[in-house]
Every structure is written in C-alpha cells, then in structure tokens.
Design an enzyme around this catalytic site. Structure first.
Site, PDB file in Angstrom:
ATOM      1  CG  HIS A 148      -3.723  -3.764   3.020  1.00 53.34           C
ATOM      2  ND1 HIS A 148      -2.414  -3.331   3.997  1.00 53.34           N
ATOM      3  CD2 HIS A 148      -3.911  -2.206   1.834  1.00 53.34           C
ATOM      4  CE1 HIS A 148      -2.923  -2.020   3.944  1.00 53.34           C
ATOM      5  NE2 HIS A 148      -3.542  -1.967   2.931  1.00 53.34           N
ATOM      6  CB  CYS A 167      -1.334   0.526   1.255  1.00 49.68           C
ATOM      7  SG  CYS A 167      -2.371   0.906   1.264  1.00 49.68           S
ATOM      8  CD  GLU A 216      -1.407  -6.731   5.089  1.00 50.01           C
ATOM      9  OE1 GLU A 216      -1.898  -5.091   5.957  1.00 50.01           O
ATOM     10  OE2 GLU A 216      -0.941  -6.615   3.840  1.00 50.01           O
TER      11      GLU A 216
END
Length: 547
Positions: free
Chosen positions: A518, A383, A520
């Site tokens: 993102h 990001c 994750e």
C-alpha cells in the site's frame, strides 16, 4: 529537553464528533516540529475494539497501518502525513487494549491479589501508556478520541487530569476543540454549546487552557471575548478555526491566529518561529495548481470516502509536487458491471483500482483493468488491484477461464491468488494462517523490504533503488506457480519479498503497475510516495499527449 522534561498537550473534543481533532493535533505538531522541537502524537481511542482492524470501513473509515504492523485509527495517517515521520503501535491505543493489558497483569498476579478497579488500575495503565509514548520527545500531543460527556471516555479524561497534576505547572496544557454554530433563523453565532462543553470538562476536573473554535463564519472580537470570559481562558487563547480549502492549510491558518503564543506561555517554550515556507508553497499548489488530470478511482466503499483516506491524500501530495490538481472520478465497480467501461472511462487519464476485501464488485474492477490494459491508459493496482490485474490477465490473455482467487473460490482449478500457510512477519516471527484463522491479526501487516528488478518500471519509479520498503495489509498472496506463464506472455514480476510476488508490470504498456503493498501509507505532503507520484505523472503526460 531531557527525557523527564517532556511536555504534554492534551486535546479533547466537545459538542459533537467529526470536528477535526486529528487535523488540529497534526497541525499544532507540524508548527512545533518546524520550530525545531522533537514532537510526537498519540491517539487514545475509547472504543472497546482492541484495534480497528476488524471494523468495517463504512463504520469507522480507513484502517491505517504503521511500519511496525499496527492497525490503527485513520488519525495516525494524518499525523504521519503532517509530521513526515513514522509512528508506531505505541502512538495509538484503545479501551480494549488497555483492559486486555490490565486483565493479563491480573491473571499473572502482578497486582498481588488486589481488587482491580477503573481507578486506579485502568487510569494508571492509560497514564503509563501516555508517558511511555512521550519518552525521548520534547513535546507529546495527546488526542483523546470521542466527545466530552461520552461515558466510555471518562477513564481517559481522568488519566489526563491526574497526569496534569502529577506533571505540574509548565509541563502540560489542555486544549478543547469545540463548535460555534451559526443559527440561520437567529442570524448569529452561538456560544452556548461551547460553554456547556467546558462546564462538563470542569465538572470532571479539567479546565481548558485554550479553545479551538470550529465555525463556518469568522468569530467577531466581542464573541471571542465572551467565550474567554465565560470559559475562563485568556483572550488570546480563543483560536478561530474556519473551514479550510484543504486540511494542509490549517497549520498556516493557526499561525495567522497566533496559536503558538499562548502555547509557549503555558508551556514555557520561549519565542517560537516555525519555518513553513516549503509548506506554504505546496499548499498554494494544492489550492491553485497549474495543471489538472482525471483519475478514475474504481472501488466499492464509495459511500464513505474516508475508507480510502490515505490514498486520496497521496494523490493530493503527488499533485502538489507536479503542480497539478488530481481530480477523482469515483467509479462504483458494480456500475461498470451493469453499464460497461466506455461511457465511464473513455476520457480519464489514469485508472486506479485500490485494495479491498470480498468478492462483491470484482468483475467490474477487472473490466476496468482490462480497459486500461487494452486502451493503453496508465494503470495503478494496489493490493487487490494487483491481484485482480493478474487474474484478468490469466483469464483474457492466458485463457485460463477458471482463474480466480482462493479468497473468492477456495476450490478453483487455477488459484492465481492463494492463501499461503506460513510467512515471516515484519518482526521476523513465523506466522501461520488458514481459511479458519481469526480475522484479527492474521494478515501480512507493516513494512517489508522489496527487491526491485533491474531495468523495470518499478525500479525506475524508485529512482534506481534495488531495495525499497513499503507497508502491507493483506491475507492472500500471488501464486508463483503461474509466474513463468505470466512473464512469457508479457506480465513481468518486477518486485519480490523473500520469494513473495510484490509487483507486476506489463511490457509494451505506457505505464501499467500492480503492487501488493500500500504505497499510500508512506505518502506525506512534503514527501509524496514515489509510486503514486509516478502514476500521477504518467496520467498527466497522457492528458497532455491527448490534448
């Protein structure tokens, strides 16, 4: 089970906060899923914010984003990581959302002129949301945020009390997570906090069927018997929950405590044998891995590691599958601004710059990115980490001295990162945003498809997939005006989403990738995110090459 036979497990917390209700809920759900049940989890938060989206990471920890674009409590991240399933905005709601909904109905006249009260209207809204989340599931686990005794939690507790009465015997059970502290001066474990917490629950009409007791020391049999007798639960329903080496060990610890037997007895589920072999192997690798590597985690919310919970967990998942411990060196970007990179980053195997908001610390982050670029160290920018990689490249390779982000300088001459006026959100609706838009709900949120470039590192990371889907949480975008200049100089756009730049990578570098999404948010213990895993693998190769 048919839809009307959904069974419910309500989890409350007592004595104090941060005991791990979310991990307990996720662990129980994992065991039940691996038995073969269709399980889901719901987090009900008593705070008045509509969602955690505008709350400071220092205040509340990470904001987790679901695929459908909901900004939710970080516990939903634990749920997804344990269950390996996508949850939705229906799996998390707050007091603010409940009251907003009830007020909207009142304004429309849905209540036919009745006086709107906490009981029944607010409580009914909570109960209806719980039942809605349970549709189509065999078992729904409901975690009630906060601690028993908090005034703001009373409507939620009343809702689960009334729901249990409505559902009847065998359809619902109450689990209370509590603390059994060890008092060093007395040299013994104390049960009184748990007794008082259960008394408070009973006072409002809820009797727990099970106690999960957090403790630093094992609970003797006599103490378990005392808790069972004084709190009115069966002896086999007092479950010991000690501190674990890793949170992923908790389901296995619960299994050793035979937690499924009382759950089965209360809900009439029959004999339960979960298949946890793969889980057990991965946990053993987390606890005692073969290899290790060092990642420099460059950020600015380092006082509260919960700000980056999904990201740190995704590194654990990657490490488990590589049979390696991913050690994290927490690097405050402002310290880099003061001391430079050499002493801090010279011995790391990979450099990670995570997402974030605001200008503080970005100079240090860009210095770390330049160090990774020039010293051939594997780099992952997420990001803001991608955006700063582009700005750093523009300043130091393209020599655009005024290159910046419109987030930091709205009048800069070379806005490498800018604010687009309109975009299509995850649900296909057109959204407008400006510098004056309210902060809540004006970001690109949720899952979006990304087209990968043929022959790129990104496509290789995703095992040849031409289209991938990842989640977003950002307001500013990469400016396509500079794309040609970037690519001519070696920074290639390798991922796009409807014309928006989603990923960049550096030609001639061993492993250098910046992604707008993102990764994750979609990483799970049994199914690590491919971007994070590939980054960790590159860092491990760097470690082995350098000896």
């Amino acid at each position: 089970m048919s839809n009307h036979e959904t069974k419910y497990i309500f989890i409350t917390g007592g004595v104090l906060s941060s005991l791990g209700k979310g991990i307990a809920a996720a662990s129980i759900s994992t065991l039940l899923k691996n038995v073969g049940f269709k399980v889901s989890i719901l987090k009900a938060d008593p705070y008045i914010n509509v969602d955690p989206g505008t709350m400071s990471p220092l205040e509340h920890g990470e904001v987790f984003v679901t695929d459908d674009g909901a900004e939710t409590d970080l516990d939903l991240g634990h749920y997804e990581r344990f269950l390996d399933e996508n949850l939705t905005q229906a799996n998390n709601f707050t007091t603010g959302r409940v009251y907003s909904s009830v007020i909207e109905k009142e304004r429309r006249g849905d209540y036919l002129g009745k006086t709107i009260q906490v009981i029944p209207h607010i409580v009914d809204e909570i109960a209806n949301r719980i039942k809605e989340a349970g549709k189509g599931k065999d078992i729904l686990i409901v975690e009630i945020g906060g601690t028993v005794g908090d005034i703001e939690g009373l409507p939620f507790l009343e809702a689960i009390r009334s729901l249990r009465s409505e559902l009847g015997r065998g359809r619902a059970m109450n689990i209370h997570l509590t603390l059994v502290p060890f008092i060093k001066a007395a040299g013994e474990l104390k049960t009184k906090p748990t007794q008082h917490s259960v008394q408070e629950l009973r006072r409002i009409g809820i009797t727990p069927d099970m106690l999960i007791c957090r403790s630093e020391y094992p609970l003797p049999k006599e103490l378990k018997n005392k808790l069972a007798f004084s709190c009115g639960v069966e002896r086999n329903s007092v479950i010991e929950c000690l501190d674990a080496t890793t949170i992923y060990q908790v389901p296995l610890n619960f299994l050793k405590e035979n937690i499924l037997t009382p759950i089965s007895e209360t809900l009439g589920l029959g004999e339960l044998t979960p298949h946890m072999d793969e889980w057990d192997v991965l946990v053993k690798r987390v606890i005692a891995p073969r290899d290790e590597l060092m990642i420099a985690f460059v950020g600015k919310y380092l006082d509260l590691k919960e700000s980056y919970k999904s990201l740190t967990e995704s590194l654990i998942h990657a490490g488990a599958h590589l049979n390696a411990k991913v050690k994290i060196r927490w690097v405050d970007s402002e310290v880099i601004e003061e001391k430079g990179c050499d002493d801090i980053l010279s011995d790391v195997d990979g450099i990670l710059v995570a997402g974030g908001f605001g200008e503080r610390g970005v100079v240090g982050k860009m210095a770390a990115i330049r160090y990774a670029r020039e010293h051939q160290i594997p780099y992952l920018g997420i990001c803001l980490g991608m955006q700063l990689a582009m700005i750093e490249f523009a300043r130091n390779v393209l020599h655009l001295e005024d290159a910046n982000s419109a987030e930091f300088n709205p009048t800069c001459q070379n806005p490498i990162i800018y604010l687009i006026d309109s975009f299509i959100d995850a649900s296909g609706q057109k959204q407008l945003r400006t510098v004056r838009s309210p902060l809540g709900g004006t970001m690109r949120l949720g899952g979006y498809e990304c087209q990968t470039k043929e022959g790129s590192l990104l496509r290789n990371v995703y095992e040849g997939a031409s289209v991938i889907r990842e989640r977003h949480r950002h307001r500013y975008e990469a400016n396509p005006v500079y794309r040609e200049a970037f690519e001519k100089a070696g920074l290639v756009v390798s991922g796009e989403s409807d014309g928006l730049i989603e990923a960049v990578e550096l030609k001639g570098h061993p492993w250098f990738l910046g992604v707008q999404f993102h990764p994750e948010f979609t990483s799970r213990l049994t199914n690590p995110n491919k971007t994070v895993r590939a980054f960790a693998k590159a860092a491990l190769a760097q470690r082995q090459t350098n000896g």
